[in-house]
Design a protein around this motif. Structure first.
Motif, short mmCIF file in Angstrom:
data_model
loop_
_atom_site.label_atom_id
_atom_site.label_comp_id
_atom_site.label_asym_id
_atom_site.label_seq_id
_atom_site.Cartn_x
_atom_site.Cartn_y
_atom_site.Cartn_z
N UNK A 84 26.09 43.40 27.84
CA UNK A 84 27.04 43.21 28.88
C UNK A 84 26.78 43.93 29.94
N UNK A 85 27.04 43.56 31.18
CA UNK A 85 27.07 44.13 32.51
C UNK A 85 28.01 43.49 33.61
N UNK A 86 28.64 44.52 34.44
CA UNK A 86 29.76 43.89 35.24
C UNK A 86 28.84 44.35 36.97
N UNK A 87 29.28 43.63 37.85
CA UNK A 87 29.15 44.17 39.38
C UNK A 87 30.46 44.18 39.85
N UNK A 133 37.00 46.56 41.78
CA UNK A 133 37.39 45.18 41.28
C UNK A 133 36.12 44.49 40.94
N UNK A 134 36.23 43.51 39.86
CA UNK A 134 35.11 42.85 39.14
C UNK A 134 34.72 41.95 40.26
N UNK A 135 33.32 41.82 40.51
CA UNK A 135 32.66 40.69 41.26
C UNK A 135 32.05 39.48 40.58
N UNK A 136 31.38 40.10 39.25
CA UNK A 136 30.51 39.39 38.42
C UNK A 136 30.36 39.91 36.96
N UNK A 137 30.47 39.14 36.10
CA UNK A 137 30.15 39.62 34.63
C UNK A 137 29.05 38.78 34.04
N UNK A 196 26.45 33.97 29.56
CA UNK A 196 27.62 34.19 30.06
C UNK A 196 27.38 34.73 31.35
N UNK A 197 27.79 34.15 32.60
CA UNK A 197 27.66 34.42 33.71
C UNK A 197 28.64 33.85 34.66
N UNK A 198 29.63 34.71 35.18
CA UNK A 198 30.59 34.29 36.07
C UNK A 198 30.83 35.10 37.30
N UNK A 199 31.15 34.62 38.41
CA UNK A 199 31.67 35.27 39.55
C UNK A 199 33.25 35.50 39.21
N UNK A 224 34.84 32.16 42.97
CA UNK A 224 34.94 32.79 41.48
C UNK A 224 35.99 32.67 41.02
N UNK A 225 36.10 32.67 39.75
CA UNK A 225 37.17 32.53 38.54
C UNK A 225 38.30 33.74 38.88
N UNK A 226 39.52 33.48 38.67
CA UNK A 226 40.54 34.19 38.90
C UNK A 226 40.21 35.53 37.65
N UNK A 227 40.45 36.66 37.79
CA UNK A 227 40.04 37.79 36.74
C UNK A 227 40.45 37.40 35.55
N UNK A 228 41.79 37.02 35.38
CA UNK A 228 42.35 36.56 33.99
C UNK A 228 41.47 35.64 33.16
N UNK A 229 41.08 34.65 34.09
CA UNK A 229 40.43 33.49 33.52
C UNK A 229 38.82 33.88 33.14
#
Length: 202
Positions: free
Chosen positions: A33-36, A46-50, A66-69, A94-99
């Protein structure tokens, strides 16, 4: 004993029963796992990418990664953009954080987590997850830098160990994908974990 007590406490704090499976560890599988994020300060990042990739046995399953903005509340500032290259216009769609977080939970399930300085990523994710499910990720965490440190010091007691990402990868013979891309970093961490596991430190 302490780990078992903590997991029991976290299970009681879980507010969304759909995610009780996070506590059922999957044998022989892991998620790297990694987050930007917009900052290195856990309190306001704040999350920008996972990015996340499953490890099954000796395989890193990049084909099902799994890769999302993630759409932040505030625009990334210039210093943030210099690090990961994600501009405001890149993350606006990008997706809303909850989604994004619910999708991540479904991807991870009960698999242990692998990462490089994973504590930071888990702390940021925990800030987002607690309002949603009552807890952060309860999964067992495997820190690459700690496993690498054990590997080096058991081979040569008292030796200085360079825990920088570049030095660690070079020593393990792992190719370095371009950094500060969440999926690239998660994939590289998965390969580093595999290299350590092959040396008996998985």
């Amino acid at each position: 004993m302490l780990a078992a007590l903590r997991r029991r406490w976290l299970r009681e704090k879980l507010t969304d029963p759909r995610y009780a499976g996070l506590f059922d560890e999957v044998d022989g599988e892991y998620v790297s796992l990694d987050c930007e994020t917009t900052s290195l300060n856990v309190r306001d990042a704040e999350l920008l990418a996972i990015g996340a990739v499953r490890i099954v046995g000796h395989r890193v399953l990049t084909s099902t990664a799994f890769s999302v903005l993630v759409r932040p509340d505030k625009r990334p500032d210039a210093d943030s953009v210099k690090v990961h290259g994600l501009r405001a216009r890149d993350v606006e769609a990008g997706l809303a954080p909850a989604d994004a977080l619910y999708a991540l939970l479904d991807f991870v399930g009960g698999r242990p987590l692998v990462g490089y300085y994973l504590e930071y990523d888990l702390a940021v994710l925990g800030r987002y997850l607690k309002p949603l499910i009552g807890i952060g990720l309860p999964n067992r965490a495997i820190e690459i830098s700690a496993r690498y440190y054990d590997y080096k010091t058991r081979r040569q007691a008292g030796a200085h160990v360079d825990l920088s990402w570049h030095a660690l990868l070079a020593d393990l013979g792992v190719p370095a994908l371009p950094r500060h891309d969440a999926l690239n970093d998660a994939t590289t961490a998965a390969l580093a974990y595999q290299a350590l596991a092959a040396r008996g430190y998985g």
